[in-house]
Design an enzyme around this catalytic site. Sequence first.
Site, mmCIF file in Angstrom:
data_model
loop_
_atom_site.group_PDB
_atom_site.id
_atom_site.type_symbol
_atom_site.label_atom_id
_atom_site.label_comp_id
_atom_site.label_asym_id
_atom_site.label_seq_id
_atom_site.Cartn_x
_atom_site.Cartn_y
_atom_site.Cartn_z
ATOM 1 C CG HIS A 147 -3.081 -3.785 3.384
ATOM 2 N ND1 HIS A 147 -2.182 -2.930 4.364
ATOM 3 C CD2 HIS A 147 -3.810 -2.746 2.713
ATOM 4 C CE1 HIS A 147 -2.186 -1.675 3.858
ATOM 5 N NE2 HIS A 147 -3.362 -1.534 2.989
ATOM 6 C CB CYS B 197 -0.971 -0.033 1.227
ATOM 7 S SG CYS B 197 -2.302 1.101 1.153
ATOM 8 C CD GLU C 172 -0.287 -5.423 5.837
ATOM 9 O OE1 GLU C 172 -0.418 -6.072 4.833
ATOM 10 O OE2 GLU C 172 -0.763 -4.222 6.029
#
Length: 223
Positions: free
Chosen positions: A194, A85, A196
Amino acid sequence: MRIGVITFPGSLDDVDAARAVRLAGAEPVALWHADHDLRDVDAVVLPGGFSYGDYLRAGAIAARAPMMRDVVDRARQGMPVLGICNGFQVLCEAGLLPGALTRNSHLHFRNRDQLLRVERADTAWTSSYAEGQTIVVPVKNGEGRYVAAPAELERLEGEGRVAVRYVGGNPNGSLRDIAGVTSEDGRVVGLMPHPEHAVEDLTGPSTDGLGFFTSVLTAVVSA
């Protein structure tokens, strides 16, 4: 194995990225944007957020941080770097990845679980996947529309440098549904979604994102 996670003023997801690194089996190492010390890490993650409040352009100021000079130098020597991002925006601004990220075409912030197709399964950050595999990870951005000149897009497609692509709907108007790209050597990858936030069943829509972090372990060991 030590994987650095850089914190810039305005970073939001550095703790989540460090947790993903730990779950993958590596040691997360906190790095500060103003330092000039990579602390002997084997790879680096640039997390999401709003570095420097997105002033000028998203990622433009962070790309000129002291730590980024070291990241650029080491990346050009082959160190794996992942930008997520805002981290992807920083890598484009730093010249490590081609193209740019602009405001979403609909001018709204988009936050949802997103289906992606892995287009390249031989980069330092995607080797845990199969080419063509679809995964689900969250997307959350207001300036995530990937753009590049037509000739540049043709070159990226021809060289197979689209790492992941949106499927099941394009959340931000990215050209050719591009969600992430890779460097020529496959060691640097940036993407707007994302991974993560998709590493545990308890908190994510899937655990599909963990593959980005396990991939780099293989890449470093085999280097």
